[in-house]
Design an enzyme around this catalytic site. Structure first.
Site, PDB file in Angstrom:
ATOM      1  CG  HIS A  87       7.343  -0.366  -2.611  1.00 24.54           C
ATOM      2  ND1 HIS A  87       7.285   0.334  -3.795  1.00 24.54           N
ATOM      3  CD2 HIS A  87       6.144  -0.994  -2.506  1.00 24.54           C
ATOM      4  CE1 HIS A  87       6.112   0.138  -4.367  1.00 24.54           C
ATOM      5  NE2 HIS A  87       5.401  -0.672  -3.603  1.00 24.54           N
ATOM      6  CD  GLU A  88       5.375  -3.504   0.002  1.00 25.41           C
ATOM      7  OE1 GLU A  88       4.251  -2.966   0.072  1.00 25.41           O
ATOM      8  OE2 GLU A  88       5.821  -3.975  -1.067  1.00 25.41           O
TER       9      GLU A  88
ATOM     10  CD  GLU B 188       0.171  -1.932  -0.246  1.00 20.73           C
ATOM     11  OE1 GLU B 188       0.891  -2.913  -0.545  1.00 20.73           O
ATOM     12  OE2 GLU B 188      -0.571  -1.375  -1.059  1.00 20.73           O
TER      13      GLU B 188
ATOM     14  CG  HIS C 148       2.200   1.030  -0.373  1.00 19.01           C
ATOM     15  ND1 HIS C 148       1.487   1.681  -1.359  1.00 19.01           N
ATOM     16  CD2 HIS C 148       2.864   0.022  -0.999  1.00 19.01           C
ATOM     17  CE1 HIS C 148       1.723   1.080  -2.531  1.00 19.01           C
ATOM     18  NE2 HIS C 148       2.565   0.089  -2.345  1.00 19.01           N
TER      19      HIS C 148
ATOM     20  CG  ASP D 136      -4.330  -9.612 -10.034  1.00 15.12           C
ATOM     21  OD1 ASP D 136      -4.487  -8.676  -9.236  1.00 15.12           O
ATOM     22  OD2 ASP D 136      -3.993 -10.763  -9.715  1.00 15.12           O
TER      23      ASP D 136
ATOM     24  CE1 TYR E 206       3.171  -2.137  -9.397  1.00 11.20           C
ATOM     25  CE2 TYR E 206       4.486  -1.535  -7.479  1.00 11.20           C
ATOM     26  CZ  TYR E 206       3.484  -2.295  -8.061  1.00 11.20           C
ATOM     27  OH  TYR E 206       2.801  -3.205  -7.303  1.00 11.20           O
TER      28      TYR E 206
ATOM     29  CD  GLU F 101       1.763  -0.319  -5.702  1.00 12.06           C
ATOM     30  OE1 GLU F 101       2.929  -0.052  -5.393  1.00 12.06           O
ATOM     31  OE2 GLU F 101       1.015  -1.039  -4.998  1.00 12.06           O
TER      32      GLU F 101
HETATM   33  N1  BES Z   1       0.612  -3.509  -3.097  1.00 19.92           N
HETATM   34  C1  BES Z   1       1.656  -4.127  -3.824  1.00 19.92           C
HETATM   35  C2  BES Z   1       1.414  -5.576  -4.114  1.00 19.92           C
HETATM   36  C3  BES Z   1       0.163  -5.847  -4.939  1.00 19.92           C
HETATM   37  C4  BES Z   1      -0.064  -5.144  -6.093  1.00 19.92           C
HETATM   38  C5  BES Z   1      -0.717  -6.819  -4.558  1.00 19.92           C
HETATM   39  C6  BES Z   1      -1.207  -5.409  -6.826  1.00 19.92           C
HETATM   40  C7  BES Z   1      -1.853  -7.081  -5.290  1.00 19.92           C
HETATM   41  C8  BES Z   1      -2.096  -6.367  -6.433  1.00 19.92           C
HETATM   42  C9  BES Z   1       3.008  -3.980  -3.113  1.00 19.92           C
HETATM   43  O1  BES Z   1       3.168  -2.772  -2.456  1.00 19.92           O
HETATM   44  C10 BES Z   1       4.093  -4.024  -4.159  1.00 19.92           C
HETATM   45  O2  BES Z   1       4.106  -3.164  -4.982  1.00 19.92           O
HETATM   46  N2  BES Z   1       4.962  -5.016  -4.080  1.00 19.92           N
HETATM   47  C11 BES Z   1       6.072  -5.185  -4.982  1.00 19.92           C
HETATM   48  C12 BES Z   1       7.364  -4.780  -4.342  1.00 19.92           C
HETATM   49  C13 BES Z   1       7.860  -3.443  -4.658  1.00 19.92           C
HETATM   50  C14 BES Z   1       9.258  -3.239  -4.092  1.00 19.92           C
HETATM   51  C15 BES Z   1       7.731  -2.947  -6.037  1.00 19.92           C
HETATM   52  C16 BES Z   1       6.216  -6.650  -5.320  1.00 19.92           C
HETATM   53  O3  BES Z   1       5.511  -7.459  -4.700  1.00 19.92           O
HETATM   54  O4  BES Z   1       7.014  -6.996  -6.170  1.00 19.92           O
HETATM   55 ZN    ZN Z   2       3.461  -1.161  -3.822  1.00 24.70          ZN
END
Ligand code: BES
Ligand code: ZN
Length: 617
Positions: free
Chosen positions: A310-311, A286, A314, A390, A398, A333
């Site tokens: 989703h993005e 995002e 954010h 991470d 989520y 999230e």
């Molecule tokens: N911000 C996250 C991606 C992220 C999370 C990067 C933790 C680094 C550390 C992004 O918004 C996200 O949640 N992406 C998901 C997609 C979503 C539709 C659930 C993904 O990448 O799968």
């Molecule tokens: Zn996200």
């Protein structure tokens, strides 16, 4: 120490601003940053970078405007793998004194710069290392067009410090201007106001007028072109992908309108998306004004565009109101998944959002089963000190986060829930919140001392206890319930012919794949594949879910497709389960290692670090 500082300030000055800080403390202790923002804070960044594809280096200077709140004699930045050339203060051209602290493998090194009480700017001349963890340098072969190199950064969670010295905590915000020089035939774009096309000089200027945290700093450089969708939304992609991308994301404008209708004005000006090469380790990121996405969402039928919802969401939950530390990740999230499904419901209808809710529930159950119901990482509020953030970024934040908000909605009704959320975003705009501060706010503005209501949804249990609470809302999709009966009938007598005419959408097919028995004969697998063509599907979600069955059941017809997928796609959500499944047997693990050897050079560090551990490379 923090509280002492606040008390001292209150005693010395008029207290109103500090009261606000105490109420919504923007500068909570973050175990993943060396910086001390309660003493000195960054306010604005002027970044100047040259991009060198041959040496794989970003070189230049970061000039930070700072506020020395406490008259401190030093400011601390986070760095990891940066080569510091020199440092200067305010308008002076002379070198300033600095030291780099001892190296922590995860956090990097503290850069401590000597300042005085009047210092209003510090400038750091530096260069990144060729293996900077945030940055992926791609050769032309790894792009869609195959002619030009490509670069992108991924700063979340604590990787911004690998490409710029910064106070790398989500509780600290700053505005930025940037100048980036790139090879002449490439375009640079950032999480900021962006150029629409290439220029002769290859020098691009950026302005991000809103204060953002460091994890939202982002840069992409490549053979990129822009196509508008409407007045405030558009797509950047390599020329060969641009048309398909713009078609896939045609509803972006509608989504922004829908989001605004739900929770208040979009605060960031434009909303654009850039389609990256397939090694991008996430589905989407995002970055403000410019979401980064994987090309694996371009399925050709718009079936995966909820990722854009989703993005986009954010832009409120995350970018406007931000988790104060990574322990509070669910505030980003969980709220975003809730908001995403509300946008999907508004734009695509209730049945679509219900299906996604059921798929989310399935994912939550799987994660709970994997981690174990009493695992501490199944709590919404995490404790990640000393660990890589991470590790805590699972479906718990989520989906358990989502279902907590759904439970609140069920308890108070949608009207009150929406009024609460709208005000929550407005009141905390451009601020950060800890989980504790959220709970206090929730108490005061939604539960209003209503003990019965508070007991009914047991906030404490949802947020601070592991597992799934008793009051978990039930997710039901009528369409999916039909599939359940189809699967029951199918288990009795495996007849796949004609099934597809009942299960046309990608959601339905995904649900079917997830509901198939774990153990299937090669003949069953063949019949299903003949009916649906999952092995050759252009839908990466279907591929990834199907390949898990193929690996488990030794459906070797799919092996070439699995290998091709793993070598091309670097999206962590897909590849980790696949390698994990492969590593389940000795033979499979040998296969996994063989494929990984070829695939690894194509992965971003956040993907290969996890898989190195998994396959003990
Ligand atoms: N911000 C996250 C991606 C992220 C999370 C990067 C933790 C680094 C550390 C992004 O918004 C996200 O949640 N992406 C998901 C997609 C979503 C539709 C659930 C993904 O990448 O799968
Ligand atoms: Zn996200």
């Amino acid at each position: 120490m923090k509280y002492f500082f606040l008390l001292l300030c209150c005693a010395l000055t008029s207290c109103s601003q500090n009261k606000r800080l105490a109420e919504v403390n923007q500068y909570s202790d973050d175990p993943h940053s060396f910086s001390k923002p309660s003493e000195v804070q960054v306010k604005h960044l002027d970044l100047n970078l040259q991009v060198d594809f041959d040496k794989k280096l970003l070189t230049g200077k970061a000039s930070w405007t700072i506020a020395n709140l406490s008259g401190a004699d030093s400011i601390i930045f986070d760095t990891r793998g940066l080569e510091i050339e020199r440092v200067s203060l305010s308008d002076s051209t002379e070198n300033a004194e600095y030291v780099l602290g001892p190296e922590d493998k995860l956090l990097g090194k503290a850069l401590k710069i000597k300042i005085n009480k009047d210092t209003d700017r510090v400038t750091v001349w530096y260069s990144t290392s060729p293996d900077a963890a945030a940055v992926q340098w791609l050769n032309p072969q790894q792009t869609a067009g195959k002619k030009h190199p490509f670069l992108f950064t991924q700063s979340q969670a604590i990787l911004a410090r690998t490409w710029l010295p910064c106070q790398d905590s989500p509780g600290i915000r700053f505005t930025y201007n940037a100048t980036v020089s790139v090879p002449k035939d490439l375009l640079a774009i950032m999480s900021a106001e962006n150029p629409l096309k290439k220029n002769e000089a290859g020098i691009y200027q950026f302005i991000q007028p809103k204060a953002i945290p460091s994890y939202l700093m982002a840069l992409a450089v490549g053979d990129l072109e822009f196509k508008a969708i409407d007045d405030r939304t558009g797509v950047y992609a390599e020329p060969v992908s641009l048309k398909a991308a713009a078609w896939e994301f045609a509803d972006m404008g509608k989504m922004v309108n829908s989001a605004e209708k739900l929770y208040g004005p979009y605060q960031w000006g434009r909303y654009d998306v850039v389609v990256l090469p397939p090694s991008f380790p996430f589905g989407g990121m995002e970055n403000p004004m410019l979401t980064f996405v994987t090309p694996t969402v371009i399925a050709g039928d718009r079936s995966l565009v909820s990722l854009i919802a989703h993005e986009l969401a954010h832009s409120w939950s995350g970018n406007l109101v931000t988790n104060a530390t990574w322990d509070d990740f669910w505030l980003n999230e969980g709220f975003t998944v809730y908001f995403e499904r509300r946008i999907v419901e508004d734009v695509y209808g209730e049945e679509e959002s219900k299906m996604q809710e059921v798929l989310g529930h399935e994912a939550l159950k799987e994660t709970m089963a994997d981690l174990g119901h009493s695992h501490e990482d199944t709590r919404l509020h995490l404790e990640l000190a000393g660990r890589d953030p991470d590790e805590g970024m699972t479906d718990i934040a989520y989906e358990k986060g989502y279902f907590f908000l759904r439970a609140l909605e069920d308890a108070v009704g949608r009207e009150r829930m929406d009024a609460f959320l709208k005000e929550y975003f407005a009141k905390h705009a451009f601020q950060s919140l800890t989980t504790e501060q959220f709970v206090t706010y929730l108490d005061q503005h939604l539960l209003n001392g209503d003990e019965a209501l508070r007991a009914k949804i047991s906030v404490e249990e949802w947020i601070y206890k592991p597992g799934i609470p008793a009051g978990m809302p039930v997710a039901v999709s009528n369409q999916f319930s039909l599939i359940d009966s189809v699967v029951i009938a199918w288990k009795k007598e495996v007849r796949s012919e004609g099934l597809k005419s009942h299960l046309k959408s990608a959601n339905e097919q995904l649900y079917l794949i997830k509901r198939l028995p774990q153990s299937l004969s090669v003949s069953d697998m063949t019949k299903i594949d003949q009916e649906f063509g999952f092995t050759q599907s252009g839908n990466a979600e279907l591929n990834a879910a199907w390949f898990l069955h193929a690996i488990r059941n030794q459906y070797q017809v799919a092996n070439p497709a699995i290998e091709e997928f793993l070598i091309r796609v670097g999206r962590r959500k897909f590849i980790i389960p696949l390698y994990t499944e492969m590593a389940g047997t000795d033979e499979g693990k040998r296969w996994a290692k063989k494929v990984y050897k070829q695939a690894r050079p194509n992965y971003h560090s956040v993907s290969y670090n996890t898989i190195d551990d998994l396959l003990e490379n």
